[in-house]
Design an enzyme around this catalytic site. Structure first.
Site, PDB file in Angstrom:
ATOM      1  N   LYS A  11     -23.669  -4.838  18.002  1.00 32.15           N
ATOM      2  CA  LYS A  11     -23.671  -6.109  18.755  1.00 32.15           C
ATOM      3  C   LYS A  11     -22.397  -6.902  18.449  1.00 32.15           C
ATOM      4  O   LYS A  11     -21.741  -6.685  17.419  1.00 32.15           O
ATOM      5  CB  LYS A  11     -24.899  -6.957  18.423  1.00 32.15           C
ATOM      6  N   GLY A 103     -25.495  -2.044   9.959  1.00 31.69           N
ATOM      7  CA  GLY A 103     -26.626  -1.818   9.052  1.00 31.69           C
ATOM      8  C   GLY A 103     -27.915  -2.364   9.637  1.00 31.69           C
ATOM      9  O   GLY A 103     -28.965  -1.709   9.582  1.00 31.69           O
ATOM     10  N   ASP A 137     -30.162 -10.536  11.219  1.00 33.57           N
ATOM     11  CA  ASP A 137     -29.806  -9.950  12.521  1.00 33.57           C
ATOM     12  C   ASP A 137     -30.768  -8.849  12.975  1.00 33.57           C
ATOM     13  O   ASP A 137     -30.674  -8.377  14.110  1.00 33.57           O
ATOM     14  CB  ASP A 137     -28.396  -9.326  12.457  1.00 33.57           C
TER      15      ASP A 137
HETATM   16  P1  ATP Z   1     -23.144  -8.177  10.199  1.00 33.11           P
HETATM   17  O1  ATP Z   1     -22.440  -8.154  11.528  1.00 33.11           O
HETATM   18  O2  ATP Z   1     -24.656  -8.213  10.314  1.00 33.11           O
HETATM   19  O3  ATP Z   1     -22.558  -9.179   9.230  1.00 33.11           O
HETATM   20  P2  ATP Z   1     -21.588  -5.962   9.296  1.00 33.11           P
HETATM   21  O4  ATP Z   1     -21.244  -5.181  10.528  1.00 33.11           O
HETATM   22  O5  ATP Z   1     -20.531  -6.917   8.835  1.00 33.11           O
HETATM   23  O6  ATP Z   1     -22.926  -6.735   9.534  1.00 33.11           O
HETATM   24  P3  ATP Z   1     -22.667  -3.620   8.027  1.00 33.11           P
HETATM   25  O7  ATP Z   1     -21.933  -2.528   8.732  1.00 33.11           O
HETATM   26  O8  ATP Z   1     -24.081  -3.827   8.412  1.00 33.11           O
HETATM   27  O9  ATP Z   1     -21.887  -5.014   8.108  1.00 33.11           O
HETATM   28  O10 ATP Z   1     -22.512  -3.312   6.466  1.00 33.11           O
HETATM   29  C1  ATP Z   1     -22.516  -4.309   5.490  1.00 33.11           C
HETATM   30  C2  ATP Z   1     -22.841  -3.684   4.128  1.00 33.11           C
HETATM   31  O11 ATP Z   1     -24.149  -3.158   4.183  1.00 33.11           O
HETATM   32  C3  ATP Z   1     -21.911  -2.539   3.751  1.00 33.11           C
HETATM   33  O12 ATP Z   1     -21.253  -2.900   2.587  1.00 33.11           O
HETATM   34  C4  ATP Z   1     -22.806  -1.336   3.517  1.00 33.11           C
HETATM   35  O13 ATP Z   1     -22.558  -0.672   2.315  1.00 33.11           O
HETATM   36  C5  ATP Z   1     -24.228  -1.890   3.512  1.00 33.11           C
HETATM   37  N1  ATP Z   1     -25.159  -1.028   4.292  1.00 33.11           N
HETATM   38  C6  ATP Z   1     -26.425  -0.763   3.950  1.00 33.11           C
HETATM   39  N2  ATP Z   1     -26.997   0.044   4.855  1.00 33.11           N
HETATM   40  C7  ATP Z   1     -26.087   0.315   5.791  1.00 33.11           C
HETATM   41  C8  ATP Z   1     -26.088   1.102   6.978  1.00 33.11           C
HETATM   42  N3  ATP Z   1     -27.153   1.807   7.353  1.00 33.11           N
HETATM   43  N4  ATP Z   1     -24.966   1.115   7.730  1.00 33.11           N
HETATM   44  C9  ATP Z   1     -23.895   0.389   7.358  1.00 33.11           C
HETATM   45  N5  ATP Z   1     -23.830  -0.352   6.242  1.00 33.11           N
HETATM   46  C10 ATP Z   1     -24.906  -0.396   5.452  1.00 33.11           C
END
Ligand code: ATP
Length: 291
Positions: A11, A103, A137
């Site tokens: 998203k 995640g 989220d």
């Molecule tokens: P948001 O937009 O909700 O802030 P994000 O895109 O910035 O999320 P994610 O890719 O969800 O961040 O990853 C954030 C942290 O979560 C990473 O440091 C990762 O190690 C941990 N994590 C735990 N599970 C997962 C997963 N299934 N996929 C990606 N990251 C994960």
């Protein structure tokens, strides 16, 4: 059914406003969310053993309790005890720690996948109630589409679909801590300007991509733009190359550009692919789940 394959969609935040910091440390937000046609693929397989095994195509991604998928299985199990072991493989395409909720999307897909695989019949609201324990989220990642997200992210209202367009994503090679961005956000400054979420909603009701784009804004850029000039630079280039607008998603660092012209979008995509601005670049579109 012995296994299920499910897609977990990324998203972006078309608009992100922070209303106030709450006494419990969380922030009340007002955000317009949009699902993208960019997804991870999860394969969930029943096994005879009682254990949960998680694997992924990314060697640096934790596969234990630190992974949201692992936690999603545990919370689902508390609500609906599963009489089976599980092998889950996560094929990540969504950049990690990018502001694209990868995640959270995986956690949401896991809850949906388990509900289907074990015929547990939980409603969307019941899945969302589990999801919010995993992250603010996650309820939105269960709902998907164009939506208004308020509270800490758990109060959701579907909105008219975002008009069709091309969305270019560029993730620069910098890491931004979400915690740092929120901690350094100053809501009391004189020159802080809040995104006009209400006008964005009226633009969606009118189906006007121009009006919507001209009001897209993310208050978290007030922190990141100062710290990471590359974000402003990517935004400028996207606009010079024909984007109606460009902004950072969530707390970054991914920058997205909205294009109504396919050729300009493709040409900007090629430019960034051959530039030094980011390694992870995608040209995608808004995605809407089948109703
Ligand atoms: P948001 O937009 O909700 O802030 P994000 O895109 O910035 O999320 P994610 O890719 O969800 O961040 O990853 C954030 C942290 O979560 C990473 O440091 C990762 O190690 C941990 N994590 C735990 N599970 C997962 C997963 N299934 N996929 C990606 N990251 C994960």
């Amino acid at each position: 059914m012995n296994s299920i394959t499910i897609k977990a969609y990324a998203k972006i935040n078309l608009g992100l406003d922070v209303i106030r910091k709450r006494p419990d440390g969380y922030h009340d937000v007002s955000m317009i969310m949009q699902t993208l046609n960019l997804y991870d693929t999860l394969r969930i397989k029943k096994t005879k053993s009682k254990s949960l095994t998680l694997r992924s195509n990314l060697h640096f991604l934790p596969t234990d309790r630190r992974n949201l998928v692992y936690k999603a299985v545990e919370l689902f199990h508390e609500k609906c005890p599963i009489e089976s072991g599980l092998n889950i493989h996560i094929n990540k395409s969504i950049p990690v720690a990018a502001g694209l909720a990868g995640g959270s999307a995986d956690a949401a897909a896991t809850l949906k996948g388990l509900n289907n695989l074990f015929n547990t019949g939980l409603s969307l609201n019941e899945l969302m109630a589990i999801g919010v324990k995993l992250g603010a989220d996650v309820p939105y990642c269960l709902l998907m589409g164009t939506a208004l997200s308020e509270g800490i992210g758990e109060i959701l209202k579907p909105l008219p679909h975002m008009p069709d367009c091309y969305i270019l994503l560029v993730k620069p090679s910098v890491s931004i801590s979400t915690k740092y961005v929120y901690e350094n956000l100053r809501l009391d400054g004189n020159n802080i300007s809040h995104p006009d979420i209400l006008t964005m909603i009226s633009a969606l009701e009118e189906g006007s991509l121009d009006k919507l784009s001209s009001h897209m804004d993310n208050i978290l850029e007030t922190v990141t733009a100062k710290e990471y000039p590359i974000i402003e630079k990517i935004k400028e280039i996207m606009k010079d190359r024909g984007a109606l607008t460009s902004l950072m998603s969530c707390s970054g660092p991914t920058v997205f550009g909205i294009f109504n012209d396919k050729e300009k979008a493709e040409s900007a995509y090629s430019y960034f692919k051959s530039s030094r601005y980011g390694k992870q670049i995608f040209l995608t579109k808004p995605y809407f789940p089948k109703e």
